[in-house]
Design a protein around this motif. Sequence first.
Motif, mmCIF file in Angstrom:
data_model
loop_
_atom_site.group_PDB
_atom_site.id
_atom_site.type_symbol
_atom_site.label_atom_id
_atom_site.label_comp_id
_atom_site.label_asym_id
_atom_site.label_seq_id
_atom_site.Cartn_x
_atom_site.Cartn_y
_atom_site.Cartn_z
ATOM 1 N N GLY A 1 -5.699 7.557 -1.841
ATOM 2 C CA GLY A 1 -4.947 7.386 -2.771
ATOM 3 C C GLY A 1 -2.882 7.263 -2.473
ATOM 4 O O GLY A 1 -2.283 6.520 -2.890
ATOM 5 N N GLY A 2 -2.089 8.712 -2.399
ATOM 6 C CA GLY A 2 -0.949 8.296 -2.182
ATOM 7 C C GLY A 2 -0.439 7.398 -0.535
ATOM 8 O O GLY A 2 0.189 6.380 -0.990
ATOM 9 N N THR A 3 -1.620 8.592 0.190
ATOM 10 C CA THR A 3 -1.112 8.070 0.980
ATOM 11 C C THR A 3 -1.712 6.105 1.853
ATOM 12 O O THR A 3 -1.509 6.030 2.842
ATOM 13 C CB THR A 3 -1.611 8.558 2.523
ATOM 14 O OG1 THR A 3 -3.298 9.247 1.938
ATOM 15 C CG2 THR A 3 -1.676 10.709 2.490
ATOM 16 N N ALA A 4 -2.526 5.737 0.965
ATOM 17 C CA ALA A 4 -3.157 4.655 0.959
ATOM 18 C C ALA A 4 -2.272 4.124 0.313
ATOM 19 O O ALA A 4 -1.873 2.637 0.806
ATOM 20 C CB ALA A 4 -4.704 4.743 0.392
ATOM 21 N N LEU A 5 -1.337 4.398 -0.318
ATOM 22 C CA LEU A 5 -1.239 3.186 -0.881
ATOM 23 C C LEU A 5 0.712 3.017 -0.534
ATOM 24 O O LEU A 5 1.051 1.535 -0.015
ATOM 25 C CB LEU A 5 0.106 3.801 -2.259
ATOM 26 C CG LEU A 5 1.434 2.871 -3.083
ATOM 27 C CD1 LEU A 5 0.787 1.703 -3.594
ATOM 28 C CD2 LEU A 5 1.595 3.696 -3.952
ATOM 29 N N LEU A 6 1.027 3.764 0.631
ATOM 30 C CA LEU A 6 2.093 3.855 1.469
ATOM 31 C C LEU A 6 2.009 2.670 2.662
ATOM 32 O O LEU A 6 2.361 2.389 3.064
ATOM 33 C CB LEU A 6 2.560 5.181 2.180
ATOM 34 C CG LEU A 6 3.358 6.779 1.743
ATOM 35 C CD1 LEU A 6 3.069 7.669 2.499
ATOM 36 C CD2 LEU A 6 4.202 6.188 1.204
ATOM 37 N N ARG A 7 0.776 3.205 2.954
ATOM 38 C CA ARG A 7 0.199 1.991 4.033
ATOM 39 C C ARG A 7 0.074 0.699 3.578
ATOM 40 O O ARG A 7 0.275 -0.692 4.328
ATOM 41 C CB ARG A 7 -1.584 2.138 4.362
ATOM 42 C CG ARG A 7 -1.436 3.572 5.505
ATOM 43 C CD ARG A 7 -2.771 3.657 5.901
ATOM 44 N NE ARG A 7 -2.835 5.285 6.712
ATOM 45 C CZ ARG A 7 -3.781 5.445 6.963
ATOM 46 N NH1 ARG A 7 -4.654 4.576 7.412
ATOM 47 N NH2 ARG A 7 -3.624 6.621 7.885
ATOM 48 N N SER A 8 -0.014 0.860 2.403
ATOM 49 C CA SER A 8 -0.360 -0.650 1.741
ATOM 50 C C SER A 8 1.353 -1.549 0.908
ATOM 51 O O SER A 8 1.319 -3.094 1.795
ATOM 52 C CB SER A 8 -1.443 -0.933 0.683
ATOM 53 O OG SER A 8 -0.565 -0.388 -0.389
ATOM 54 N N LEU A 9 2.013 -0.505 0.911
ATOM 55 C CA LEU A 9 2.926 -1.232 0.912
ATOM 56 C C LEU A 9 3.964 -1.324 2.479
ATOM 57 O O LEU A 9 4.732 -2.512 2.422
ATOM 58 C CB LEU A 9 4.352 -0.366 0.469
ATOM 59 C CG LEU A 9 3.984 0.184 -1.003
ATOM 60 C CD1 LEU A 9 4.682 1.436 -1.780
ATOM 61 C CD2 LEU A 9 3.657 -0.675 -2.044
#
Length: 427
Positions: free
Chosen positions: A157-165
Amino acid sequence: MNILILGATGFIGSAVAARLLGDGHVITGLGRNPGRARLRQPGIRWISANLAKMTDAADWASVLEGQQIVVNSAGALQDGLSDDLAATQERAMIALQGAGYMDGVKLIVQISARTDGAGRDRPFLATKRAADLALAASGMPYVILRPALVLGRNAHGGTALLRSLAAFPLVLPLIHADSPVETVAVEDVAAAVSAAISGTLPSGSDIELAAEERQTLASLVKLHRAWLGLPDAPVISVPPILARPVTWLADMAGHLGWRSPLRSTAITVMSKGISMDSAPASGLTTLSAAATLSANPSGVQDLWFARLYLLKPLVIVGLSAFWLLSGLIPLLALEKTSAHFLPFMPESAASALTLATCLVDVALGAAVLVRPLAKRALLGMLAASSAYLAGGTLLDPALWLDPLGPLVKVLPSIVLTLTALAILDER
């Protein structure tokens, strides 16, 4: 003690399960699809169940049998084909509380969220708040934990999005780049659950979990970029209005069963940031974001994940477009397309075969967009591609000599399909 963990296959739930198992408790994990979890954590007894269908106290009778404590780490961000928030986060939890009261459950540990910030009226926070209030009024012994943005070795979720950004090439395009963000390590959440079960946290506790530091979204993404071993990059602040098409598409994907962290609920919550009002309860320690990441050094697999995360929807949409167009375009000139088969079969059979393959292509292209059907659609694409290659080779081997011909074009499609299968799993 015998402990039932709801959402035990999830990012937080799996960490809690591992911690409590290490504490010597007997763990039962409940999840919708625990098949792979059974292999990863064989020391846990697994139950396959859908909370959205457990909205009556009677639905919990067999599940709660012999259980002394329940830990609820289940949840979802937004309603969609795969999630019903009112059923999962509110009605099922109220039913659990009633059943637990009658069955003598000694404690319910509810992993919730801060529910009075931005987006408080959206179903995600509204249903959590209703379940929390019902639990406080139920007469059951309880502890409510409200973690900030949870970081850990894994990501979802949000933590995965942080890494992708953080892995975005050249620049970091961020919405609400200056919004405050507080974090907590997933191990600290698991430790807080353990403390609640041991009695260190008294019944009736309602605790916000967050490290003392407060980052901005931009600084947190930069921290993850350094953790991935990538050079610094400038932040490009994206006006929220420009993000609306992205959130609209993400919401539409949610109706098809995909759980994108770019849906409107997440963007609304982030508009005011993720921050807590109180310090951690006495006796609980929380690692900073930098310390959490430093304790879990990244590897090349983390960089792969970060780069592939935002490419995944493009891969799925690209495959869908390829198969839809390969089925629809020949239908516009069915007679001309079926002429390729005339040297090998009668005209009626050639038309029927062309029509059938076109319909198969369209069906596969549409089905891959629906999350519950995606895996079967991808396998169908592989089967159809193999059949097309075999049939084309038998009927007209000379097609292989055309570098832009129909047979050669199938090969990259197969590779992309295999890639989609490899990255399809969400957790």
